[in-house]
Write a protein that holds these residues in place. Structure first.
Motif, mmCIF file in Angstrom:
data_model
loop_
_atom_site.group_PDB
_atom_site.id
_atom_site.type_symbol
_atom_site.label_atom_id
_atom_site.label_comp_id
_atom_site.label_asym_id
_atom_site.label_seq_id
_atom_site.Cartn_x
_atom_site.Cartn_y
_atom_site.Cartn_z
ATOM 1 N N PRO A 231 0.825 -1.207 0.000
ATOM 2 C CA PRO A 231 0.000 0.000 0.000
ATOM 3 C C PRO A 231 0.858 1.256 0.000
ATOM 4 C CG PRO A 231 0.029 -0.997 2.182
ATOM 5 C CD PRO A 231 0.726 -1.962 1.269
ATOM 6 N N PRO A 232 0.337 2.366 -0.512
ATOM 7 C CA PRO A 232 1.105 3.617 -0.531
ATOM 8 C C PRO A 232 1.352 4.143 0.885
ATOM 9 C CG PRO A 232 -1.160 4.000 -1.227
ATOM 10 C CD PRO A 232 -0.994 2.524 -1.118
ATOM 11 N N ALA A 233 2.361 4.978 1.002
ATOM 12 C CA ALA A 233 2.696 5.614 2.283
ATOM 13 C C ALA A 233 2.541 7.121 2.130
ATOM 14 C CB ALA A 233 4.125 5.269 2.689
ATOM 15 N N LEU A 234 1.720 7.725 2.982
ATOM 16 C CA LEU A 234 1.422 9.158 2.915
ATOM 17 C C LEU A 234 0.960 9.575 1.515
ATOM 18 C CD1 LEU A 234 4.302 10.753 5.052
ATOM 19 C CD2 LEU A 234 1.985 10.111 5.756
ATOM 20 N N GLY A 235 0.170 8.719 0.882
ATOM 21 C CA GLY A 235 -0.370 9.030 -0.427
ATOM 22 C C GLY A 235 0.599 8.873 -1.578
ATOM 23 N N GLU A 236 1.803 8.362 -1.325
ATOM 24 C CA GLU A 236 2.799 8.175 -2.380
ATOM 25 C C GLU A 236 2.994 6.685 -2.637
ATOM 26 O OE1 GLU A 236 6.193 11.309 -2.257
ATOM 27 O OE2 GLU A 236 5.727 10.809 -0.171
ATOM 28 N N PRO A 237 3.122 6.287 -3.914
ATOM 29 C CA PRO A 237 3.281 4.865 -4.202
ATOM 30 C C PRO A 237 4.685 4.381 -3.886
ATOM 31 C CG PRO A 237 3.421 6.132 -6.220
ATOM 32 C CD PRO A 237 3.083 7.109 -5.131
ATOM 33 N N LEU A 238 4.787 3.091 -3.663
ATOM 34 C CA LEU A 238 6.091 2.455 -3.471
ATOM 35 C C LEU A 238 6.763 2.251 -4.835
ATOM 36 C CD1 LEU A 238 5.015 -0.276 -0.892
ATOM 37 C CD2 LEU A 238 6.264 1.833 -0.398
ATOM 38 N N PRO A 239 8.079 2.085 -4.846
ATOM 39 C CA PRO A 239 8.781 1.836 -6.115
ATOM 40 C C PRO A 239 8.622 0.373 -6.560
ATOM 41 C CG PRO A 239 10.363 1.909 -4.328
ATOM 42 C CD PRO A 239 9.038 2.282 -3.724
ATOM 43 N N SER A 240 7.385 0.003 -6.898
ATOM 44 C CA SER A 240 7.088 -1.369 -7.300
ATOM 45 C C SER A 240 7.720 -1.661 -8.655
ATOM 46 C CB SER A 240 5.582 -1.607 -7.351
ATOM 47 O OG SER A 240 4.982 -1.298 -6.101
ATOM 48 N N LEU A 241 8.129 -2.914 -8.827
ATOM 49 C CA LEU A 241 8.917 -3.252 -10.007
ATOM 50 C C LEU A 241 8.756 -4.733 -10.316
ATOM 51 C CD1 LEU A 241 11.185 -1.923 -11.870
ATOM 52 C CD2 LEU A 241 12.820 -2.998 -10.325
ATOM 53 N N ILE A 242 8.684 -5.059 -11.597
ATOM 54 C CA ILE A 242 8.720 -6.447 -12.055
ATOM 55 C C ILE A 242 9.978 -6.618 -12.897
ATOM 56 C CG2 ILE A 242 7.616 -8.214 -13.455
ATOM 57 C CD1 ILE A 242 4.944 -7.052 -12.712
ATOM 58 N N SER A 243 10.804 -7.573 -12.528
ATOM 59 C CA SER A 243 12.079 -7.808 -13.213
ATOM 60 C C SER A 243 12.102 -9.223 -13.767
ATOM 61 C CB SER A 243 13.263 -7.607 -12.270
ATOM 62 O OG SER A 243 13.311 -6.279 -11.781
ATOM 63 N N ALA A 244 12.617 -9.359 -14.968
ATOM 64 C CA ALA A 244 12.834 -10.666 -15.586
ATOM 65 C C ALA A 244 14.269 -10.707 -16.070
ATOM 66 C CB ALA A 244 11.865 -10.900 -16.741
ATOM 67 N N GLY A 245 14.946 -11.820 -15.822
ATOM 68 C CA GLY A 245 16.367 -11.875 -16.165
ATOM 69 C C GLY A 245 16.824 -13.240 -16.611
ATOM 70 N N ILE A 246 17.951 -13.244 -17.301
ATOM 71 C CA ILE A 246 18.624 -14.473 -17.690
ATOM 72 C C ILE A 246 20.095 -14.351 -17.305
ATOM 73 C CG2 ILE A 246 17.062 -14.974 -19.605
ATOM 74 C CD1 ILE A 246 19.190 -13.895 -21.505
ATOM 75 N N ALA A 247 20.729 -15.490 -17.072
ATOM 76 C CA ALA A 247 22.164 -15.534 -16.775
ATOM 77 C C ALA A 247 22.750 -16.726 -17.503
ATOM 78 C CB ALA A 247 22.409 -15.639 -15.274
ATOM 79 N N TYR A 248 23.920 -16.536 -18.098
ATOM 80 C CA TYR A 248 24.518 -17.570 -18.940
ATOM 81 C C TYR A 248 26.017 -17.609 -18.717
ATOM 82 C CZ TYR A 248 26.068 -19.957 -23.229
ATOM 83 O OH TYR A 248 26.666 -20.802 -24.123
ATOM 84 N N SER A 249 26.530 -18.822 -18.495
ATOM 85 C CA SER A 249 27.959 -19.026 -18.313
ATOM 86 C C SER A 249 28.450 -19.997 -19.395
ATOM 87 C CB SER A 249 28.255 -19.593 -16.921
ATOM 88 O OG SER A 249 29.623 -19.856 -16.746
ATOM 89 N N PRO A 250 28.915 -19.474 -20.543
ATOM 90 C CA PRO A 250 29.374 -20.365 -21.618
ATOM 91 C C PRO A 250 30.655 -21.097 -21.258
ATOM 92 C CG PRO A 250 29.868 -18.084 -22.160
ATOM 93 C CD PRO A 250 29.056 -18.057 -20.902
ATOM 94 N N LEU A 251 31.513 -20.453 -20.481
ATOM 95 C CA LEU A 251 32.751 -21.041 -19.991
ATOM 96 C C LEU A 251 32.811 -20.835 -18.485
ATOM 97 C CD1 LEU A 251 35.183 -19.722 -22.747
ATOM 98 C CD2 LEU A 251 34.166 -22.000 -22.611
ATOM 99 N N ARG A 252 33.559 -21.676 -17.821
ATOM 100 C CA ARG A 252 33.555 -21.631 -16.358
ATOM 101 C C ARG A 252 33.926 -20.257 -15.778
ATOM 102 N NH1 ARG A 252 33.977 -26.256 -13.202
ATOM 103 N NH2 ARG A 252 34.806 -27.364 -15.012
ATOM 104 N N PRO A 253 34.892 -19.514 -16.325
ATOM 105 C CA PRO A 253 35.254 -18.223 -15.701
ATOM 106 C C PRO A 253 34.330 -17.065 -16.061
ATOM 107 C CG PRO A 253 37.091 -19.179 -16.977
ATOM 108 C CD PRO A 253 35.854 -19.862 -17.394
ATOM 109 N N LEU A 254 33.393 -17.249 -16.988
ATOM 110 C CA LEU A 254 32.587 -16.135 -17.487
ATOM 111 C C LEU A 254 31.126 -16.291 -17.093
ATOM 112 C CD1 LEU A 254 33.977 -15.767 -21.129
ATOM 113 C CD2 LEU A 254 34.537 -14.370 -19.136
ATOM 114 N N LEU A 255 30.521 -15.178 -16.725
ATOM 115 C CA LEU A 255 29.093 -15.135 -16.438
ATOM 116 C C LEU A 255 28.521 -13.847 -17.007
ATOM 117 C CD1 LEU A 255 26.522 -16.216 -15.028
ATOM 118 C CD2 LEU A 255 27.241 -14.924 -12.994
#
Length: 437
Positions: A231-255
């Motif tokens: 819920p908002p605080a003092l009439g101001e909205p929260l910084p709501s956010l939806i994040s989607a991500g991927i992570a890939y390590s083709p070689l062991r030292p790299l991400l």
């Protein structure tokens, strides 16, 4: 070769830091040009939410990779990126961070996380403090106070369907409580202190994809998280956010990692901020030293991050430096230091090694035709780790082989017995039959 590479990288970072104050004006012009490329109309609908501390990363690997961490979850940075990752963490960790923001603004934070098999638990605390001093017409100090924001977080997650071949689907949630403390000072708007409650939820899945090195660790992951919903605080909205991500390590030292961030406003009269994205890379140079770089576009203030991680036994030190529109190159702004303590994995690695050795013994017994020993060892493995699917498969194959052997033995037996003779003993001819002849 590894030592020379790390030396060159460290020398490059130090050279940039020493040379930066000499070209601050040129950097500002160049950076302004870059900002114009990404946001030619200027920032739109930014700064309309309450509790900005929720959007300030605590530091560590997450910040070093530009906050592209939704699908990574390698250390305590998961708490702000994806709450599901606590159920797949390798180690129990305690991290303490200090972050210089701008001017006299600073932030302190602490995170603890522990994993109990498929259950992950965590807790975190962030404290932002900004001192203010008021002066009169003749330069005398008239008042002093401190603006603060505090965020406390509790985390729980579980990794469902975990097995030998499938790493499982992790689901987690955070419960957050935030407080903004602002004293009633003459000349300022009164009653601006606020209290807020919010929650996060996230999913994380790991699997192998285009993997070019042998390891039981999965090299590809996807994640999605909904953060700061409440819920908002003092009439101001929260910084709501939806994040989607991927992570890939083709070689062991790299991400490599990439996140797409979609701000959400729960108030109809307050538009959400523009969509942003983040990208980052982590490069392991030696067993004890790694570097990170990242880029974050959020509103009209793109930022570049540089980080370094030094690991010594059960202790790690991580430093980050951020370049954005608030950074003053002549001052130590946007600089963070994280100390991370490793309390081990609660014996998981040793248990996995023991199970693997016992399974090899079971296979050796199977190769020598010792079915009883094979079944005994595999059943012991399952009693310790029910998710070790190869042992279950071996038991099924052994039982199938035993059943097949029994069927073959039944086929070897004669189908009928010869009819018994009804004559006298010792094979004497039947007198009755002979009498009729």
């Amino acid at each position: 070769m590894k030592k020379s590479a790390s030396f060159l990288i460290i020398s490059f970072i130090i050279s940039c830091a020493l040379a930066a104050p000499l070209s601050a004006a040129d950097f500002a012009d160049t950076y302004g040009y870059i900002v114009g490329i990404f946001d030619p109309q200027g920032p739109q609908n930014t700064g309309l939410t309450v509790f900005p501390t929720l959007m300030i990363p605590m530091g560590g690997l997450s910040e070093g990779m530009g906050t592209a961490y939704t699908a990574v979850g390698r250390d305590v940075g998961y708490l702000e990126s994806n709450p599901a990752a606590s159920s797949v963490m390798d180690y129990t960790e305690l991290a303490i961070q200090h972050k210089n923001l701008i001017a006299d603004a600073n932030m302190e934070s602490m995170v603890y996380t522990i994993r109990l098999d498929n259950l992950g638990l965590g807790a975190g605390l962030k404290f932002l403090h900004v001192p203010f001093t008021g002066y009169g017409s003749y330069g005398q100090q008239t008042t002093t106070f401190r603006y603060t924001e505090t965020v406390a977080t509790l985390n729980a997650a579980y990794n469902f369907l975990h097995g030998f071949y499938f790493n499982g689907l992790a689901f987690g949630a955070n419960l957050k409580v935030a407080y903004r403390g602002e004293p009633n000072v003459p000349g300022l708007i009164e009653n601006q202190s606020a209290f807020g409650i919010m929650g996060d939820a996230g999913l994380l899945a790991r699997f192998n994809f285009l993997k070019f090195y042998p390891s039981r660790t999965r090299n590809f992951s996807i994640g999605v998280a909904a953060k700061n919903f409440g819920p908002p605080a003092l009439g101001e909205p929260l910084p709501s956010l939806i994040s989607a991500g991927i992570a890939y390590s083709p070689l062991r030292p790299l991400l490599f990692a990439f996140d797409l961030n979609v701000p959400v406003s729960l108030l109809p009269d307050v538009p959400p901020a523009p969509i942003g994205f983040a990208g980052g890379v982590d490069v392991t140079i030696t067993d004890f030293f790694a570097t990170q770089a990242g880029f974050l576009l959020k509103g009209g203030n793109p930022r570049v991050s540089l980080g370094a991680d030094v690991k010594l036994a059960n202790f790690a030190l991580h430093v980050n430096y951020i370049l954005d529109m608030t950074t003053q190159l002549g001052a130590l702004d946007n600089f963070s230091v994280q100390v991370r303590f490793n309390f081990g994995d609660r014996g998981r690695a040793a248990r996995e090694k023991k199970i693997e050795d016992q399974y090899l013994n079971a296979l050796d017994a199977l190769a020598h035709g010792d079915y009883d020993t094979t079944l005994k060892l595999c059943r012991e493995i399952i009693s310790v780790d029910p998710s070790f699917d190869p042992a279950r498969e071996t038991i099924k194959n052994v039982l199938r082989s035993i059943d097949l052997q029994q069927q073959m033995e039944q086929l070897k037996k004669p189908t009928s017995e010869p009819a018994p003779q009804t004559g006298g003993s010792s094979g004497a001819p039947d007198s009755t039959a002979n009498s009729g002849q």
